[in-house]
Write an enzyme that holds these catalytic residues in place. Structure first.
Site: not given
Lengths: 286, 286
Positions: B34-35, B37, B40, B150, B188-189
């Site tokens: 999640g979170y 970017h 993703h 990724g 990156s988150s």
């Protein structure tokens, strides 16, 4: 009935299984290390009963043997095994090479952490890691609806069930009662190692377990007393060295002080000369 | 286009997927914490392009964090994530609870032994064991035809590919290039943790890697010199602490002395304040 096919490669096996699955067949799987006895054959019979399509595998799995153990001398007889499985109507015998299963550079292992360190795991530190790894690989290759394991290896069956649940595999793990010889010894491919004297002594283990079981049915529930009874019965012969006698919960394999009649495994392992043998009985369901 | 379904339980997800599979759909899977970017979202776009049916998961996986790491503070924004995935046409968002994935008594772990102990594995001893365990579980739950990862987490992608090959999983692992912000920092988150000054300093890592890459294209093949160049470039800022700079083979993650232009990973990890950031480039194919 089609004749049994013997397959040695993963690719060929997956192709065969795709066809079976396309026809809507339920697939049952009996993984073995070969040198088959009635215990294995009971697994096959049960598998045949419960599935449209039966695969048996024979693979002596190197990673579940420690370096000092009997991998090299483990008994093998492919010709006899193949005939027995064919006679029972097995559809596919999967008999891969070591290189097919563990190609050069292989490095992935699965472990059911707590359950693999007790009982047989105490004297065989990496054994169950080897068992879970090969079983996971075979389950991934075969994708059976049901897979069959014997209750002589109760700890193994419990660990495999736990692995499948933890890793969200869809397979149903079925376990089959211990098959015994007429003298009471649990069938094992390793029984072939026993001299006549060792075999006679080894019988003290099933007898001790049987005695403990009947005492428990008569009301003996103290785990320490059960263990002591079994130890003292086995110790009546000089030829046996006890590895362990344990009374544990069936689900978590944790030592218990009082026997729960629905959740108990009473398990023993002995050395008869250079041969390690195990036996057990369970109260409850694996 | 059907609206995206958000599913929280394994049982419900398996039912939905059975239906998709019955219709002959190819299934693509994008597991995330999640979170989200652009990195993703690129995975999702690629997945949509290559599959009939796309599942994304959001699960902040506790077992890949060490006790002292940032599991509790790891950034979360389900509402925004959900909107982004829905806008891209994701069919199912799987967002299970911790209890759904690791129920009480959970104890099974998978490990790709050698590859998980180098690079990020040196400072994060059980990290990759946590990653392989959750990915194996999710792959077993979803059974996708293809799964997307990724390349910023190059080591992770390499380990997952190796796990799938070793464990005979049928899924194809696809990897997608690093997405970068306009200033060059790999998305990156965790970038959200950075102060303005930390972010400015963190940029020395992608710049150093970029410089090394161009020198390598100009003929620099000595791995020690490449590492020294990157270290000295990053060290031009006082605010960064280098965790590692490594030049390794892409397949085995083994240190090399000379760069192989078809089999090399140049990877770095730094601390910018309390935030650990990674970046890399590869010569060859993951």
């Amino acid at each position: 009935m089609n004749p049994m096919k013997t397959i040695h490669t993963i690719t060929e096996l997956k192709n065969e299984l795709r066809n079976a699955r396309k026809q809507g067949s339920s697939i049952g799987f009996v993984p073995t290390m070969g040198y088959l006895h009635e215990g294995h054959l009971n697994l096959v019979r049960e598998c045949k009963k419960e599935n449209d399509f039966t695969i048996a595998s024979i693979f002596v799995n190197p990673v579940q043997f420690a370096p000092h153990e009997d991998f090299d001398s483990y008994p093998r007889d492919m010709e006899r095994d193949s005939r027995l499985l064919s006679d029972l109507g097995v559809d596919i015998l999967f008999n891969p090479s070591r290189e097919e299963i563990y190609p050069s550079g292989y490095m992935t292992y699965v472990e059911v952490e707590n359950l693999g360190k007790v009982l047989c795991g105490k004297s065989r530190g990496t054994h169950f890691r080897g068992v879970t790894t090969i079983v996971l690989k075979l389950l991934n290759i075969v994708s059976p609806d049901q897979a069959y394991f014997g209750r002589k290896d109760a700890q193994q069956a419990i660990i495999i069930k736990k692995m499948c649940r933890d890793l969200n595999l869809d397979v149903s793990i079925r376990t089959i009662p211990i098959a015994r010889d007429t003298d009471g010894l649990a069938l094992s491919s390793r029984n072939v190692y026993l001299s006549k004297e060792e075999r006679a002594s080894a019988l003290f283990m099933p007898r001790a377990l049987q005695l403990a079981r009947s005492k428990m049915e008569d009301g003996l529930h103290d785990a320490a007393a059960v263990k002591e009874l079994i130890r003292s019965e086995i110790s009546k012969t000089q030829l046996i060295k006890i590895d362990y006698v344990e009374v544990v919960s069936l689900d978590l394999l944790e030592e218990v002080s009082t026997v729960d009649p629905r959740n108990t495994l009473v398990a023993a392992a002995i050395w008869a000369g250079k041969t390690r043998l195990i036996d057990n009985f369970i109260l409850g369901e694996i």
